[in-house]
Design a protein around this motif. Sequence first.
Motif, PDB file in Angstrom:
ATOM      1  N   HIS A 251       0.824  -1.205   0.000  1.00  0.00           N
ATOM      2  CA  HIS A 251       0.000   0.000   0.000  1.00  0.00           C
ATOM      3  C   HIS A 251       0.864   1.263   0.000  1.00  0.00           C
ATOM      4  CE1 HIS A 251      -3.009  -2.991   1.126  1.00  0.00           C
ATOM      5  NE2 HIS A 251      -3.907  -2.136   0.685  1.00  0.00           N
ATOM      6  N   GLY A 252       2.099   1.114  -0.444  1.00  0.00           N
ATOM      7  CA  GLY A 252       2.970   2.267  -0.609  1.00  0.00           C
ATOM      8  C   GLY A 252       3.457   2.885   0.688  1.00  0.00           C
ATOM      9  N   ILE A 253       3.486   2.109   1.770  1.00  0.00           N
ATOM     10  CA  ILE A 253       3.887   2.637   3.082  1.00  0.00           C
ATOM     11  C   ILE A 253       5.217   2.017   3.474  1.00  0.00           C
ATOM     12  CG2 ILE A 253       3.230   2.880   5.503  1.00  0.00           C
ATOM     13  CD1 ILE A 253       0.296   2.253   4.500  1.00  0.00           C
ATOM     14  N   HIS A 254       6.239   2.843   3.629  1.00  0.00           N
ATOM     15  CA  HIS A 254       7.566   2.364   4.012  1.00  0.00           C
ATOM     16  C   HIS A 254       7.797   2.682   5.490  1.00  0.00           C
ATOM     17  CE1 HIS A 254       9.358   1.460  -0.037  1.00  0.00           C
ATOM     18  NE2 HIS A 254       8.233   2.078  -0.358  1.00  0.00           N
ATOM     19  N   PRO A 255       7.925   1.667   6.339  1.00  0.00           N
ATOM     20  CA  PRO A 255       8.198   1.927   7.760  1.00  0.00           C
ATOM     21  C   PRO A 255       9.616   2.426   7.955  1.00  0.00           C
ATOM     22  CG  PRO A 255       8.336  -0.422   7.312  1.00  0.00           C
ATOM     23  CD  PRO A 255       7.866   0.232   6.024  1.00  0.00           C
ATOM     24  N   ASP A 256       9.863   3.004   9.105  1.00  0.00           N
ATOM     25  CA  ASP A 256      11.214   3.451   9.443  1.00  0.00           C
ATOM     26  C   ASP A 256      12.043   2.306  10.022  1.00  0.00           C
ATOM     27  OD1 ASP A 256      10.914   6.423   8.980  1.00  0.00           O
ATOM     28  OD2 ASP A 256       9.291   6.088  10.419  1.00  0.00           O
ATOM     29  N   ILE A 257      11.379   1.460  10.816  1.00  0.00           N
ATOM     30  CA  ILE A 257      12.060   0.352  11.487  1.00  0.00           C
ATOM     31  C   ILE A 257      11.177  -0.886  11.385  1.00  0.00           C
ATOM     32  CG2 ILE A 257      12.993  -0.520  13.667  1.00  0.00           C
ATOM     33  CD1 ILE A 257      13.400   2.360  14.577  1.00  0.00           C
ATOM     34  N   VAL A 258      11.791  -2.025  11.092  1.00  0.00           N
ATOM     35  CA  VAL A 258      11.108  -3.320  11.119  1.00  0.00           C
ATOM     36  C   VAL A 258      11.707  -4.144  12.251  1.00  0.00           C
ATOM     37  CG1 VAL A 258      10.616  -5.452   9.858  1.00  0.00           C
ATOM     38  CG2 VAL A 258      10.674  -3.266   8.644  1.00  0.00           C
ATOM     39  N   VAL A 259      10.861  -4.809  13.025  1.00  0.00           N
ATOM     40  CA  VAL A 259      11.312  -5.648  14.135  1.00  0.00           C
ATOM     41  C   VAL A 259      10.984  -7.098  13.817  1.00  0.00           C
ATOM     42  CG1 VAL A 259      11.096  -6.147  16.602  1.00  0.00           C
ATOM     43  CG2 VAL A 259      10.951  -3.780  15.785  1.00  0.00           C
ATOM     44  N   SER A 260      11.989  -7.965  13.969  1.00  0.00           N
ATOM     45  CA  SER A 260      11.796  -9.385  13.683  1.00  0.00           C
ATOM     46  C   SER A 260      12.484 -10.233  14.749  1.00  0.00           C
ATOM     47  CB  SER A 260      12.354  -9.736  12.302  1.00  0.00           C
ATOM     48  OG  SER A 260      12.021 -11.063  11.941  1.00  0.00           O
ATOM     49  N   ILE A 261      11.829 -11.312  15.161  1.00  0.00           N
ATOM     50  CA  ILE A 261      12.396 -12.165  16.222  1.00  0.00           C
ATOM     51  C   ILE A 261      12.282 -13.650  15.912  1.00  0.00           C
ATOM     52  CG2 ILE A 261      11.858 -10.445  17.996  1.00  0.00           C
ATOM     53  CD1 ILE A 261       9.527 -12.282  18.856  1.00  0.00           C
ATOM     54  N   ASP A 262      11.501 -14.024  14.914  1.00  0.00           N
ATOM     55  CA  ASP A 262      11.059 -15.406  14.735  1.00  0.00           C
ATOM     56  C   ASP A 262      11.920 -16.153  13.735  1.00  0.00           C
ATOM     57  OD1 ASP A 262       9.590 -17.782  14.264  1.00  0.00           O
ATOM     58  OD2 ASP A 262       7.727 -16.766  14.809  1.00  0.00           O
ATOM     59  N   GLN A 263      12.297 -17.387  14.083  1.00  0.00           N
ATOM     60  CA  GLN A 263      13.112 -18.202  13.185  1.00  0.00           C
ATOM     61  C   GLN A 263      12.367 -18.613  11.919  1.00  0.00           C
ATOM     62  OE1 GLN A 263      12.025 -19.052  16.229  1.00  0.00           O
ATOM     63  NE2 GLN A 263      11.928 -21.282  16.546  1.00  0.00           N
ATOM     64  N   ARG A 264      11.032 -18.482  11.918  1.00  0.00           N
ATOM     65  CA  ARG A 264      10.259 -18.885  10.740  1.00  0.00           C
ATOM     66  C   ARG A 264      10.080 -17.761   9.718  1.00  0.00           C
ATOM     67  NH1 ARG A 264       7.970 -21.665  15.151  1.00  0.00           N
ATOM     68  NH2 ARG A 264       6.840 -19.767  15.739  1.00  0.00           N
ATOM     69  N   SER A 266      10.920 -15.484   6.715  1.00  0.00           N
ATOM     70  CA  SER A 266      11.740 -15.701   5.514  1.00  0.00           C
ATOM     71  C   SER A 266      11.700 -14.469   4.621  1.00  0.00           C
ATOM     72  CB  SER A 266      11.216 -16.923   4.741  1.00  0.00           C
ATOM     73  OG  SER A 266       9.932 -16.637   4.199  1.00  0.00           O
ATOM     74  N   ALA A 267      12.362 -14.574   3.476  1.00  0.00           N
ATOM     75  CA  ALA A 267      12.349 -13.474   2.511  1.00  0.00           C
ATOM     76  C   ALA A 267      10.940 -13.237   1.967  1.00  0.00           C
ATOM     77  CB  ALA A 267      13.313 -13.778   1.368  1.00  0.00           C
ATOM     78  N   ARG A 268      10.081 -14.208   2.113  1.00  0.00           N
ATOM     79  CA  ARG A 268       8.681 -14.032   1.718  1.00  0.00           C
ATOM     80  C   ARG A 268       8.018 -12.953   2.565  1.00  0.00           C
ATOM     81  NH1 ARG A 268       4.328 -17.404   3.764  1.00  0.00           N
ATOM     82  NH2 ARG A 268       2.434 -17.156   2.504  1.00  0.00           N
ATOM     83  N   HIS A 269       8.413 -12.887   3.825  1.00  0.00           N
ATOM     84  CA  HIS A 269       7.866 -11.871   4.728  1.00  0.00           C
ATOM     85  C   HIS A 269       8.675 -10.580   4.673  1.00  0.00           C
ATOM     86  CE1 HIS A 269       7.107 -15.929   6.512  1.00  0.00           C
ATOM     87  NE2 HIS A 269       5.875 -15.467   6.567  1.00  0.00           N
ATOM     88  N   PRO A 288      19.636 -16.206   9.351  1.00  0.00           N
ATOM     89  CA  PRO A 288      20.794 -15.386   8.959  1.00  0.00           C
ATOM     90  C   PRO A 288      20.733 -14.893   7.514  1.00  0.00           C
ATOM     91  CG  PRO A 288      21.509 -17.332  10.163  1.00  0.00           C
ATOM     92  CD  PRO A 288      20.045 -17.506   9.907  1.00  0.00           C
ATOM     93  N   GLN A 289      20.168 -15.694   6.623  1.00  0.00           N
ATOM     94  CA  GLN A 289      20.082 -15.274   5.228  1.00  0.00           C
ATOM     95  C   GLN A 289      19.147 -14.068   5.066  1.00  0.00           C
ATOM     96  OE1 GLN A 289      18.991 -18.676   2.874  1.00  0.00           O
ATOM     97  NE2 GLN A 289      20.969 -19.697   3.164  1.00  0.00           N
ATOM     98  N   VAL A 290      18.082 -14.035   5.844  1.00  0.00           N
ATOM     99  CA  VAL A 290      17.158 -12.902   5.786  1.00  0.00           C
ATOM    100  C   VAL A 290      17.855 -11.640   6.278  1.00  0.00           C
ATOM    101  CG1 VAL A 290      15.024 -11.949   6.747  1.00  0.00           C
ATOM    102  CG2 VAL A 290      15.108 -14.338   6.019  1.00  0.00           C
ATOM    103  N   VAL A 291      18.606 -11.775   7.364  1.00  0.00           N
ATOM    104  CA  VAL A 291      19.297 -10.622   7.943  1.00  0.00           C
ATOM    105  C   VAL A 291      20.385 -10.120   6.999  1.00  0.00           C
ATOM    106  CG1 VAL A 291      20.687  -9.806   9.879  1.00  0.00           C
ATOM    107  CG2 VAL A 291      18.781 -11.385  10.284  1.00  0.00           C
ATOM    108  N   GLU A 292      21.182 -11.022   6.486  1.00  0.00           N
ATOM    109  CA  GLU A 292      22.303 -10.631   5.626  1.00  0.00           C
ATOM    110  C   GLU A 292      21.826  -9.975   4.336  1.00  0.00           C
ATOM    111  OE1 GLU A 292      24.406 -14.265   5.200  1.00  0.00           O
ATOM    112  OE2 GLU A 292      25.111 -14.273   7.278  1.00  0.00           O
ATOM    113  N   ALA A 293      20.641 -10.347   3.866  1.00  0.00           N
ATOM    114  CA  ALA A 293      20.137  -9.765   2.615  1.00  0.00           C
ATOM    115  C   ALA A 293      19.567  -8.369   2.815  1.00  0.00           C
ATOM    116  CB  ALA A 293      19.066 -10.680   2.022  1.00  0.00           C
TER     117      ALA A 293
END
Length: 430
Positions: A251-264, A266-269, A288-293
């Motif tokens: 919907h064209g909304i770019h957040p300033d910060i994204v918070v993630s904690i879950d091992q599940r 993926s790049a899909r999310h 780690p692949q999600v973070v590094e990308a």
Amino acid sequence: MSEFFERNAQVIQRRWPALYARLLIEDTNALQADLVEGLGSTLSINGIQLTSRHDRTREARLQADSLPADSQVLHVYGTGLGDLPMDLLQRTGLERLYVHILNGAVFSLVLQLIDQQPWLSDPRVELLFAGDLPEIQLPYFALPSELVLADDFNAKIRDRLISETHLTFNNREFAPQAPEIVERLQASLKRLPTDGDVAELFGTWQGQDVFVIATGPSLELHFEALQALRNQAKRPLFICVDTAYRPLLNHGIHPDIVVSIDQRISARHLPPEGTSDIRLVYMPMVDPQVVEAWQGKRYAAYSASPMYQSLRHQLPRGQLHHGGSVIHPAVDLAVKIGAAHITLFGADFAFPGDKTHAGWGDGDLGPQLGAARHWVLDGHGQRIKTQLNFRSYLCELERYIADHPGVHFYNSSRAGAMIAGTSFHPELAV
């Protein structure tokens, strides 16, 4: 009135007159009550047996044995047929027994049918509605039947009782020695030294407004408003949880910060494209692949979980509160960066509109609508479908809010669960 009720009521009126007045207006006619017989007998309310139908006394003794024998103060949630209070009052060392009513109509009906004077008259007993207190009291025993039968007024305490009872079982998934956890943390350790520390963000938004955006269905009601606010020069900081990121982007909304904690996750999310101006706050269990990308600045954080104990010693990083859901560290981050006002979006903890999440299909993020067997009260005071873990997450958020009275928390939607400690935003709430 029955003869039993008159005698029971005399005791209650003398000892707890305000509570007596409340019991008089309870609607017992709305209950389906049946006598259920076995080796003994009990009362069934709306298909739920209040006690064993074979040996109520023995059942009460087993329940009492689960409570510490040397406690001078004990709490019982649910009145049942009075068997558990009677058993506990046999303890000579007991100085005070608090009996918390979970369903006023059920208790009023029991008062009509069974003599409850022996325990009601005991000077060590204090009788109250469970919902009169904002938090559960320890040590306690909660009658299982009345956790099911709890009425709307006492529902918040019921949710806390169930959450507390399930805590050990729920935490088994996060045992520090679990092979998959050890493997993931070792992989994370390779990149942690090169990423920022979440503590670098603390205090950087002092006295300002923050939007914390979750993925509940009510978020869909706010896409247009959030897009308009995001384009303003002077605006709140946008912090979103990982599963809200894609719906916001759509919907064209770019957040300033994204918070993630879950091992599940993926790049899909969390697709990495176009993230150079978006900061990622993550815990080491994230892939780690999600973070590094991720192209933008990355900040590592820990929670108080035992699984991070070793990492905390090896490589100290700032800590964020974790109550089972990503909403908790997202809110804690907003507080620690200095927010004076926090507005929650999509923090529904329920399935309003018969949907599980905004921007995702039924079951895409785990829970399915068809599996919802529980309820909470929404912002209109009506029951709405949910699941047990959502109620636990709600309890933990409400506790967190209660512990931070210096921050004003707004809820943006009446469609989701009522969140104790918040008020509805005067301009954005729908």
